[in-house]
Design a protein around this motif. Structure first.
Motif, PDB file in Angstrom:
ATOM      1  N   SER A 146      -1.681 -15.941   3.441  1.00 36.79           N
ATOM      2  CA  SER A 146      -2.109 -15.378   2.167  1.00 36.79           C
ATOM      3  C   SER A 146      -3.018 -14.186   2.434  1.00 36.79           C
ATOM      4  O   SER A 146      -4.069 -14.322   3.061  1.00 36.79           O
ATOM      5  CB  SER A 146      -2.850 -16.440   1.349  1.00 36.79           C
ATOM      6  OG  SER A 146      -3.256 -15.921   0.110  1.00 36.79           O
ATOM      7  N   ILE A 147      -2.595 -13.001   1.983  1.00 32.62           N
ATOM      8  CA  ILE A 147      -3.335 -11.766   2.217  1.00 32.62           C
ATOM      9  C   ILE A 147      -3.992 -11.304   0.918  1.00 32.62           C
ATOM     10  O   ILE A 147      -3.311 -11.150  -0.104  1.00 32.62           O
ATOM     11  CB  ILE A 147      -2.415 -10.645   2.736  1.00 32.62           C
ATOM     12  CG1 ILE A 147      -1.638 -11.106   3.983  1.00 32.62           C
ATOM     13  CG2 ILE A 147      -3.207  -9.373   3.017  1.00 32.62           C
ATOM     14  CD1 ILE A 147      -2.491 -11.323   5.192  1.00 32.62           C
ATOM     15  N   LYS A 148      -5.294 -11.080   0.933  1.00 34.90           N
ATOM     16  CA  LYS A 148      -5.981 -10.563  -0.237  1.00 34.90           C
ATOM     17  C   LYS A 148      -5.505  -9.148  -0.533  1.00 34.90           C
ATOM     18  O   LYS A 148      -5.325  -8.339   0.389  1.00 34.90           O
ATOM     19  CB  LYS A 148      -7.493 -10.555  -0.016  1.00 34.90           C
ATOM     20  CG  LYS A 148      -8.136 -11.932   0.067  1.00 34.90           C
ATOM     21  CD  LYS A 148      -9.644 -11.782   0.257  1.00 34.90           C
ATOM     22  CE  LYS A 148     -10.322 -13.145   0.336  1.00 34.90           C
ATOM     23  NZ  LYS A 148     -11.781 -13.013   0.553  1.00 34.90           N
ATOM     24  N   THR A 149      -5.348  -8.840  -1.810  1.00 35.60           N
ATOM     25  CA  THR A 149      -4.926  -7.498  -2.199  1.00 35.60           C
ATOM     26  C   THR A 149      -5.925  -6.455  -1.705  1.00 35.60           C
ATOM     27  O   THR A 149      -5.533  -5.350  -1.305  1.00 35.60           O
ATOM     28  CB  THR A 149      -4.774  -7.410  -3.728  1.00 35.60           C
ATOM     29  OG1 THR A 149      -3.839  -8.406  -4.156  1.00 35.60           O
ATOM     30  CG2 THR A 149      -4.270  -6.042  -4.149  1.00 35.60           C
ATOM     31  N   ASP A 150      -7.205  -6.791  -1.698  1.00 38.56           N
ATOM     32  CA  ASP A 150      -8.226  -5.855  -1.223  1.00 38.56           C
ATOM     33  C   ASP A 150      -8.049  -5.505   0.251  1.00 38.56           C
ATOM     34  O   ASP A 150      -8.550  -4.462   0.711  1.00 38.56           O
ATOM     35  CB  ASP A 150      -9.629  -6.442  -1.427  1.00 38.56           C
ATOM     36  CG  ASP A 150     -10.014  -6.546  -2.889  1.00 38.56           C
ATOM     37  OD1 ASP A 150      -9.371  -5.855  -3.715  1.00 38.56           O
ATOM     38  OD2 ASP A 150     -10.940  -7.314  -3.211  1.00 38.56           O
ATOM     39  N   ASP A 151      -7.373  -6.382   1.000  1.00 38.77           N
ATOM     40  CA  ASP A 151      -7.191  -6.153   2.433  1.00 38.77           C
ATOM     41  C   ASP A 151      -5.944  -5.337   2.754  1.00 38.77           C
ATOM     42  O   ASP A 151      -5.644  -5.075   3.921  1.00 38.77           O
ATOM     43  CB  ASP A 151      -7.108  -7.499   3.174  1.00 38.77           C
ATOM     44  CG  ASP A 151      -8.421  -8.261   3.131  1.00 38.77           C
ATOM     45  OD1 ASP A 151      -9.472  -7.606   2.989  1.00 38.77           O
ATOM     46  OD2 ASP A 151      -8.394  -9.501   3.234  1.00 38.77           O
ATOM     47  N   ILE A 152      -5.201  -4.938   1.724  1.00 32.67           N
ATOM     48  CA  ILE A 152      -3.953  -4.200   1.926  1.00 32.67           C
ATOM     49  C   ILE A 152      -4.229  -2.700   1.922  1.00 32.67           C
ATOM     50  O   ILE A 152      -4.876  -2.176   1.003  1.00 32.67           O
ATOM     51  CB  ILE A 152      -2.921  -4.544   0.837  1.00 32.67           C
ATOM     52  CG1 ILE A 152      -2.599  -6.040   0.877  1.00 32.67           C
ATOM     53  CG2 ILE A 152      -1.651  -3.719   1.014  1.00 32.67           C
ATOM     54  CD1 ILE A 152      -1.802  -6.520  -0.314  1.00 32.67           C
ATOM     55  N   ALA A 153      -3.754  -1.996   2.934  1.00 32.58           N
ATOM     56  CA  ALA A 153      -3.955  -0.541   3.028  1.00 32.58           C
ATOM     57  C   ALA A 153      -2.878   0.207   2.238  1.00 32.58           C
ATOM     58  O   ALA A 153      -3.177   1.118   1.482  1.00 32.58           O
ATOM     59  CB  ALA A 153      -3.940  -0.097   4.482  1.00 32.58           C
ATOM     60  N   TYR A 154      -1.627  -0.184   2.436  1.00 33.32           N
ATOM     61  CA  TYR A 154      -0.542   0.488   1.721  1.00 33.32           C
ATOM     62  C   TYR A 154       0.759  -0.304   1.843  1.00 33.32           C
ATOM     63  O   TYR A 154       0.904  -1.199   2.687  1.00 33.32           O
ATOM     64  CB  TYR A 154      -0.329   1.919   2.229  1.00 33.32           C
ATOM     65  CG  TYR A 154      -0.241   2.079   3.731  1.00 33.32           C
ATOM     66  CD1 TYR A 154       0.950   1.862   4.433  1.00 33.32           C
ATOM     67  CD2 TYR A 154      -1.359   2.478   4.459  1.00 33.32           C
ATOM     68  CE1 TYR A 154       1.020   2.023   5.795  1.00 33.32           C
ATOM     69  CE2 TYR A 154      -1.301   2.631   5.834  1.00 33.32           C
ATOM     70  CZ  TYR A 154      -0.113   2.413   6.502  1.00 33.32           C
ATOM     71  OH  TYR A 154      -0.050   2.554   7.870  1.00 33.32           O
ATOM     72  N   PHE A 155       1.687   0.049   0.965  1.00 35.60           N
ATOM     73  CA  PHE A 155       3.053  -0.460   0.991  1.00 35.60           C
ATOM     74  C   PHE A 155       3.979   0.737   1.219  1.00 35.60           C
ATOM     75  O   PHE A 155       3.673   1.859   0.784  1.00 35.60           O
ATOM     76  CB  PHE A 155       3.437  -1.105  -0.350  1.00 35.60           C
ATOM     77  CG  PHE A 155       2.555  -2.226  -0.796  1.00 35.60           C
ATOM     78  CD1 PHE A 155       2.916  -3.552  -0.570  1.00 35.60           C
ATOM     79  CD2 PHE A 155       1.372  -1.969  -1.474  1.00 35.60           C
ATOM     80  CE1 PHE A 155       2.105  -4.597  -1.007  1.00 35.60           C
ATOM     81  CE2 PHE A 155       0.558  -3.002  -1.919  1.00 35.60           C
ATOM     82  CZ  PHE A 155       0.925  -4.314  -1.676  1.00 35.60           C
TER      83      PHE A 155
END
Length: 251
Positions: free
Chosen positions: A154-163
């Motif tokens: 489970s990855i927090k949205t805040d931890d996502i750099a880009y798609f």
């Protein structure tokens, strides 16, 4: 299926490897370790295998000590010459307990049990995803559930750099540079995210503002952005999109 063997007797390792190949040639033994210390080091440094075959009495102590030092997130089949540990074994991720010498029929039955459990939890994946990916109070997605090997993370949205979209796939990259494949389109993902945080800079990239490292001028009134983690290709903001992008960055 990727299998880790934790066993300190070489003849036992060789017999188990042959039995696994006879049961299913597709099984891959990723490594063999022969002590509690080596097992802890391996499990700390590597992604979890699909399944672990674990002897109980190792050269430096009982294998139960491994569970005290590292979090094991995959099922374990214990293989031992002793029957007195079975109760403790089932307190430590065990799905079966095989006595040496291992009978082929018992081994194959244990592998079938593993397959049935895997099918059950795979079928339940969507329910798990729905639970994990609940939206926050503002209506936007708080987490993404992704798969890595045999594990779900489970990855927090805040931890996502880009798609980004590539070759009919959509990948997600976190701030550490870890990459995950998603089964949603970039457009669908965009609708689930806070537009003040994530921006569709072009047809291919959807970026988190915090991942934008640098913005530079580019020929024909375009902009060039650099992201962190870095990419090998250039990301260009079209002339038509420059004004909207600047407004988003300056909000």
């Amino acid at each position: 299926m990727q299998v880790l063997i934790i066993e300190d007797e070489k003849p036992a390792v060789e017999k188990l490897q042959k039995a696994l190949q006879a049961a299913d040639p597709a099984i891959q033994v990723v490594d063999v370790v022969d002590s509690v210390h080596q097992a802890v080091d391996w499990l700390t440094a590597n992604n979890a295998p699909s399944l672990i075959f674990m002897d109980i009495e190792l050269s430096d102590g009982l294998s139960f000590k491994i569970f005290e030092q590292v979090n094991i997130n995959c099922p374990v089949i214990f293989v031992t010459a002793y029957d007195e540990y079975w109760q403790e074994a089932f307190e430590h991720n065990s799905i079966d307990y095989l006595l040496k010498p291992i009978k082929q029929v018992k081994l194959e039955a244990a592998l079938r049990k593993y397959d049935k459990l895997k099918q059950h939890f795979s079928a339940s994946y969507q329910n798990l995803a729905n639970w994990q990916q609940k939206t926050g109070d503002n209506g936007y997605k708080k987490r993404f559930l992704v798969k890595r090997g045999s594990d779900f993370i489970s990855i927090k949205t805040d931890d996502i750099a880009y798609f980004y979209a590539t070759h009919k796939l959509v990948c997600m990259v976190d701030h550490k540079g870890q990459k995950f494949i998603l089964d949603q389109s970039l457009s669908d993902i965009e609708t689930q995210l806070d537009a003040t945080v994530f921006y569709r800079v072009n047809r291919k990239y959807l970026v988190n503002m915090s991942a934008i490292k640098r913005i530079k001028t580019y020929p024909k009134s375009k902009l060039l952005i650099e992201l962190e983690p870095a990419l090998q290709e250039e990301i260009v903001i079209s002339q038509e999109n420059v004004t909207a992008f600047k407004e988003w960055m300056g909000q």
